[in-house]
Design an enzyme around this catalytic site. Structure first.
Site, PDB file in Angstrom:
ATOM      1  N   HIS A   1     -11.400 -11.015   9.886  1.00 20.81           N
ATOM      2  CA  HIS A   1     -11.160 -10.393   8.582  1.00 20.81           C
ATOM      3  C   HIS A   1     -11.363 -11.403   7.461  1.00 20.81           C
ATOM      4  O   HIS A   1     -11.841 -11.063   6.372  1.00 20.81           O
ATOM      5  CB  HIS A   1      -9.745  -9.818   8.529  1.00 20.81           C
ATOM      6  CG  HIS A   1      -9.515  -8.872   7.395  1.00 20.81           C
ATOM      7  ND1 HIS A   1      -8.708  -9.201   6.312  1.00 20.81           N
ATOM      8  CD2 HIS A   1      -9.963  -7.612   7.156  1.00 20.81           C
ATOM      9  CE1 HIS A   1      -8.678  -8.170   5.477  1.00 20.81           C
ATOM     10  NE2 HIS A   1      -9.425  -7.211   5.950  1.00 20.81           N
ATOM     11  N   CYS A   2     -11.005 -12.655   7.722  1.00 19.14           N
ATOM     12  CA  CYS A   2     -11.111 -13.699   6.713  1.00 19.14           C
ATOM     13  C   CYS A   2     -12.538 -13.954   6.242  1.00 19.14           C
ATOM     14  O   CYS A   2     -12.748 -14.443   5.132  1.00 19.14           O
ATOM     15  CB  CYS A   2     -10.548 -15.010   7.252  1.00 19.14           C
ATOM     16  SG  CYS A   2      -8.851 -14.972   7.809  1.00 19.14           S
ATOM     17  N   VAL A   3     -13.519 -13.694   7.099  1.00 20.52           N
ATOM     18  CA  VAL A   3     -14.899 -14.057   6.780  1.00 20.52           C
ATOM     19  C   VAL A   3     -15.773 -12.841   6.464  1.00 20.52           C
ATOM     20  O   VAL A   3     -16.996 -12.968   6.369  1.00 20.52           O
ATOM     21  CB  VAL A   3     -15.538 -14.881   7.916  1.00 20.52           C
ATOM     22  CG1 VAL A   3     -14.767 -16.183   8.101  1.00 20.52           C
ATOM     23  CG2 VAL A   3     -15.618 -14.097   9.227  1.00 20.52           C
TER      24      VAL A   3
ATOM     25  N   MET B   1      -6.891 -20.324   8.816  1.00 25.18           N
ATOM     26  CA  MET B   1      -6.930 -20.016   7.403  1.00 25.18           C
ATOM     27  C   MET B   1      -5.686 -19.287   6.959  1.00 25.18           C
ATOM     28  O   MET B   1      -4.921 -19.740   6.143  1.00 25.18           O
ATOM     29  CB  MET B   1      -8.149 -19.167   7.093  1.00 25.18           C
ATOM     30  CG  MET B   1      -8.164 -18.645   5.712  1.00 25.18           C
ATOM     31  SD  MET B   1      -9.278 -17.262   5.640  1.00 25.18           S
ATOM     32  CE  MET B   1      -8.782 -16.605   4.117  1.00 25.18           C
ATOM     33  N   ASN B   2      -5.409 -18.128   7.510  1.00 22.46           N
ATOM     34  CA  ASN B   2      -4.225 -17.397   7.086  1.00 22.46           C
ATOM     35  C   ASN B   2      -3.551 -16.797   8.309  1.00 22.46           C
ATOM     36  O   ASN B   2      -4.105 -16.015   9.023  1.00 22.46           O
ATOM     37  CB  ASN B   2      -4.535 -16.309   6.070  1.00 22.46           C
ATOM     38  CG  ASN B   2      -5.782 -15.552   6.395  1.00 22.46           C
ATOM     39  OD1 ASN B   2      -6.402 -15.742   7.427  1.00 22.46           O
ATOM     40  ND2 ASN B   2      -6.158 -14.671   5.514  1.00 22.46           N
TER      41      ASN B   2
END
Length: 385
Positions: A376-378, A1-2
């Site tokens: 961290h993204c989720v 994702m990032n």
């Protein structure tokens, strides 16, 4: 994702979250127009001032963590069950330290409850498209006097790259569920695109936010002003970032994080790594090392060594192996581990040194990582007011 240190395909490469059906493209285009309109028409959030609202640093005490349950085979394909298992593992782990609320589509709520277990609260009244709550959820703010509100960043599918009709509404719906005032920020962006120290300083990449796929016809100065107003901050440390090589256009939270006001860390590549993300990480370290905080102090910058991609478990080209994409919850740091045993062990020791008194939990989230995202993204924190 990032990510900034992950190997990714060049020339139009996109992870599985970029897959769109024709129907999804139509829905995404409609949502894009709507979110751009909301961003331009929105009232700007309160500016920073004594007693004003601002986004606190992540290590403050949380009331709960918000997450989202993925159920789309058009996005995840045959890996959906594995990603669901990873999401459930993260949720159960965080739930050892603070309450976890999982938003799920009504048709998938029973499955989410079954896989996540009784320690996780499943909310079936807030529908979602995907699992990236950092980007779709509300950014909560506190005023230091018991007040809590929320800001939405007008999520538009990372620049109309993925269907997001439901996800565009998640931030406001969570704020309503919590019962706090909600404001739409005067820009389009994602929570993973902006890091805050809670004391007036932000970090972000130009590639993600100063981008026509989010904020067309907006100058960096205009976008910065909107960010500062939304976050209750007074300074942005900008990185160039990397355009068009991943779905997020290079989010900051997989490479650079705030440890405290005036203190940050950067995940560093191996000396032998020389791809665009390795170069970007080194540049971020240079920029941060020369920067000052909103308070005028010279930034102190720690290094967190990234893994050797030749030694990790996954061979997926889109895989995110970011130790820096960890999540802070009450009393713990939840981070990934990727199979490079030496790097995993060193990262755990570094995080233990940087966060004394917190339990360091390392999780195998390889199925989630194939989607280009991390822990961290989720996750999205709701701080104690």
């Amino acid at each position: 994702m990032n990510d900034h240190v992950v190997r990714r395909p060049v020339g139009g490469g996109m992870d599985r979250r970029g897959f769109l059906t024709a129907a999804g493209l139509a829905a995404a285009a409609a949502a894009l127009a709507a979110t751009e309109g909301r961003a331009r028409a929105a009232s700007v959030a309160r500016p920073a001032a004594a007693g004003a609202f601002r986004v606190p640093i992540e290590d403050v005490r949380h009331t709960r963590t918000w997450m989202a349950w993925p159920d789309s085979t058009s996005i995840w394909g045959s890996t959906l069950s594995g990603v669901q298992s990873d999401i459930a593992l993260i949720a159960r782990t965080v739930a050892k330290y603070e309450p976890v609320y999982m938003c799920a589509n009504s048709a998938s709520a029973a499955k989410a409850r079954s896989v996540c277990g009784s320690t996780v609260t499943v909310v079936a009244t807030i529908p979602v498209d995907d699992c990236w709550m950092r980007d779709t959820g509300p950014v909560f703010r506190t005023d230091g006097s018991g007040g809590l509100d929320a800001v939405g960043l007008n999520f538009n599918g990372w620049g109309n790259k993925q269907t997001h009709a439901k996800d565009a509404l998640v931030a406001g719906r969570i704020a309503s569920y919590v019962g706090v005032p909600f404001t739409s920020a005067a820009l389009v962006g994602e929570g993973g695109a902006i890091e805050q120290d809670g004391a007036g300083t932000l970090m972000a990449t130009r590639s993600s936010l100063v981008n026509k796929n989010r904020n067309p016809n907006r100058s960096q100065a205009q976008i910065e002003s909107a960010m500062l107003s939304a976050y209750g901050a007074s300074k942005v440390i900008w990185f160039d970032g990397v355009v068009g090589q991943d779905i997020t256009d290079d989010h900051v939270d997989a490479t650079s994080r705030f440890l405290a006001p005036g203190k940050a860390l950067v995940q560093m590549p191996l000396a032998s790594d020389n791809d665009v993300y390795a170069k970007d990480a080194r540049k971020q370290y240079q920029v941060l090392s020369a920067a000052t905080s909103a308070g005028g102090a010279r930034m102190s910058v720690e290094q967190l060594q990234g893994p050797d991609y030749n030694k990790i478990r996954s061979g997926n080209a889109d895989f995110l192996a970011s130790f820096a994409n960890y999540y802070l919850c009450n009393g713990a740091v939840i981070s990934g581990q990727f199979g490079d045993t030496r790097a995993d062990t060193a990262a755990k020791a570094t995080l233990a040194r940087l966060y004394p008194g917190r339990v360091i939990e390392q999780l195998n989230i390889d199925r989630l990582g194939t989607g280009g995202g991390g822990i961290h993204c989720v996750t999205q924190q709701q701080p104690v007011a």
